[in-house]
Design a protein around this motif. Structure first.
Motif, short mmCIF file in Angstrom:
data_model
loop_
_atom_site.label_atom_id
_atom_site.label_comp_id
_atom_site.label_asym_id
_atom_site.label_seq_id
_atom_site.Cartn_x
_atom_site.Cartn_y
_atom_site.Cartn_z
N PRO A 36 56.64 53.42 51.08
CA PRO A 36 55.26 53.09 50.59
C PRO A 36 54.30 54.33 50.68
N ASN A 79 49.13 41.25 41.41
CA ASN A 79 48.66 41.37 42.66
C ASN A 79 48.92 40.28 43.56
N GLN A 121 48.22 51.18 41.86
CA GLN A 121 47.82 51.02 43.37
C GLN A 121 49.01 50.84 44.52
N TRP A 122 50.02 50.15 43.98
CA TRP A 122 51.00 49.83 44.82
C TRP A 122 52.25 50.58 44.89
N THR A 180 47.65 42.56 51.52
CA THR A 180 49.05 42.30 51.66
C THR A 180 49.19 41.06 52.31
N VAL A 239 47.82 47.53 38.93
CA VAL A 239 48.27 47.25 40.51
C VAL A 239 49.66 48.16 40.36
N HIS A 279 59.36 44.43 49.32
CA HIS A 279 58.64 44.44 48.13
C HIS A 279 59.70 44.86 47.01
N SER A 286 50.50 53.78 49.56
CA SER A 286 49.38 53.06 49.07
C SER A 286 48.29 52.83 50.28
#
Lengths: 389, 389
Positions: free
Chosen positions: A201, B322, B352-353, A263, B349, A236, A203
């Motif tokens: 990840p 999100n 961002q992610w 989250t 999103v 994810h 972010s």
């Protein structure tokens, strides 16, 4: 959205509902009934002595005619770094956490646990939010021969327990590279192998990509005496979850450092979705609390520099392949969740629902191949050049 | 587990919690804040007149510098067959449902809806539980030229609305075959194309495999004036959800006939998981109530023959990329959910992610290719022949 720290858990809040409504809400949100399991008095006493919350849960499964039940107990340990400041010298910090781990594993052992799992990078601060290389990179250890693995190998033998130990790994043989890795130690104390995190990840405060890259260890399923287990750091990514199912996992552990109010709504969805889609148990295990660092850092959101990490919201829990979930550990406390399951449930659910039968992997192999080509043309229907389907 | 019929919804039960706890539970379970949206008085009056629950919700999205907002309103319609018995002659049943649909679409139109979606096989009983071919196969229609499509094309023009109409399809050109299909009609009344259900369930009362096979229309994304939309009947299959994302969908509709207490816990997980993993909005729309048939049928669970279907639990809802979800329609009533969203949120999103950035599609294309070969060897680590990773 500001963070909620003092709130115990959704589970405990729901208990304020009128009994009839509570039962219905629980059935819809949590799935079928679970049952109580017995753990020894000694286990409960130790938990209370060490101030570690102990939650237990048993999943139901029917008996079969030809296969004996494959009953296993797993233990998930969620813990804070506190009372140790993040600036504690590395050796001291590790030693303190080793001592705490020792206590937790004793509680689990007395509770009959066969497979024990820590949260992500359990033996250090989750310092990736700082983006500082020093001193955090010094925490990285050799997966097979480092001090954490060594310490746990001894405990694994003593307690006849498989232990999953997610650490920051140093690979001296390959350019001193660093990996976000889970080490698997079997119940005889042997190093069985490792899982490097497959999707890194990048972010907010989750700056792992500053320290390491995507794992190259594949999606191994470890055939232990207590069941076939996998470690998926990357809930994810449904494709990551899928391959552990394809490789035959019966239990998939999700060691996490999940924090922040953006989250938290994902926490109760993604591991459950993986269990349902792939016909295995998932065990989501998280750290708890806030970690405070010596130097200011920014989160990349335009807000002021600060020294506090996200609030890691604990809430570790287990999901069965039919989607039924256990109660969660609290959002606020150190805790151990002991869950008992019969692994025969995996195949029973696959037979009942048939998701694997109608999965069409060959179709998707082809579609993904196409999607990664530079001349990929997505299947789009426009009025002007409409495809007649 | 017995079915719960009279229970209104989880949403309404939670409102009994003390305000502070309700807010926290909602934040954790439902995600970020949503906002109220205005719908015309006429829309509300019609809804009340026709006894159709009207629920509205607006998702938040930030303004960008270079792209204008792409605001769209979708309408999900959940409905019962009652008061029409399942034995109602086909023409009569369809006509009655057409009349009801007409009312629903008027309410939606007055509420500013741009894209309207019905549940699965909306214009007939969900009769697959009976496994009877007669008279149910007679409900099947040509996707492009059948009476249901024709009727809706007129309404689409009148109301300047894209309409998604899931029906049982008859393909006269290909051996009179039957398909579980959604027809897409654009806001000018033109037939845009269709989505055949890609994964056919075969479990309990969901005997679709007795009537049709896995769809062969791929994963088309329809580029309408109001956004790029896909129709995923198969939320149990993360690969199906994935490809709509790969093909660029901004909104994916999940028309369903979901019933029974074993399925209900999955309802609030799978569509949300698909939205989170793939960076699009999902719209889960379900039928409501029990349908009673003329003849006994069995469920394949050893229990007594019966004439009642599962209880379809409604609860239609929308999820943003999100993970934030709208309130749901009730478990018990006919209803329309109107949700407003800015489709720019999808890319925001994703940026961002970064889940798509670290998705490793090439790795999985290769893994799925291998998994479908007859000589596939799963990646298993055993002690005896241990791989050194």
């Amino acid at each position: 959205m500001s963070e909620i720290k003092e709130f115990e858990s959704v589970d405990s809040a729901l208990k304020q509902l009128p009994k009839e409504d509570y039962d219905r809400v629980k059935k819809i949100l949590y799935g079928s009934e679970t049952h109580d399991i017995e753990v020894s008095e000694e286990s409960r006493e130790l938990a209370s002595k060490y101030n570690i919350e102990l939650v237990t849960c048993g999943f139901n499964c029917r008996d079969e005619q030809l296969r004996s039940p494959k009953v296993v107990r797993i233990g998930l340990f969620q813990h804070k770094l506190v009372p140790f400041p993040t600036s504690t010298p590395i050796q001291e910090m590790k030693y303190a956490l080793f001592k705490f781990a020792n206590k937790a594993i004793r509680i689990a052992a007395r509770g009959g646990v066969n497979i024990f799992c820590f949260p992500e990078t359990w033996n250090m601060p989750y310092a990736f939010c700082t983006r500082e290389k020093t001193p955090w990179c010094e925490y990285a250890e050799n997966a097979q021969f480092g001090p954490t693995t060594k310490m746990l190998q001894e405990l694994a033998v003593i307690h006849n327990m498989v232990i999953i130990s997610p650490i920051l790994e140093r690979d001296e043989i390959h350019s001193d590279s660093i990996w976000n890795t889970a080490v698997v130690i079997d119940n005889h104390g042997d190093y069985l192998g490792k899982q490097r995190k497959n999707h890194i990840p990048r972010s907010g405060d989750i700056n792992e990509a500053i320290y390491c890259t995507e794992g190259n260890s594949g999606h191994p399923v470890f055939e232990t005496e207590f069941g076939k287990i996998g470690i998926s750091f990357s809930c994810h990514h449904p494709l990551n979850s899928l391959i552990f199912g394809v490789n035959g996992a019966e239990i998939v552990f999700n060691p996490s450092a999940a924090g922040g109010s953006g989250t938290e709504p994902l926490w109760s969805i993604e591991p459950r979705s993986a269990a349902i889609a792939n016909g295995y148990f998932t065990c989501a295990v998280n750290r708890v609390g806030t970690e405070v660092f010596e130097n200011d850092f920014t989160t990349g959101d335009g807000k002021s520099p600060h020294r506090e990490s996200d609030y890691y919201f604990g809430s570790s829990y287990v999901t069965a392949p039919n989607g039924t979930r256990s109660p969660g550990l609290s959002r606020t406390k150190n805790g151990i969740l002991i869950a008992e399951m019969d692994l025969n449930l995996c195949r029973q659910v696959k037979d009942q629902w048939g998701f694997q039968m109608s999965q069409r992997l060959d179709l998707y192999a082809d579609l993904l191949n196409r999607a990664t080509r530079s001349d990929f043309a997505p299947q789009i229907v426009r009025k002007s050049c409409k495809q007649q389907l």
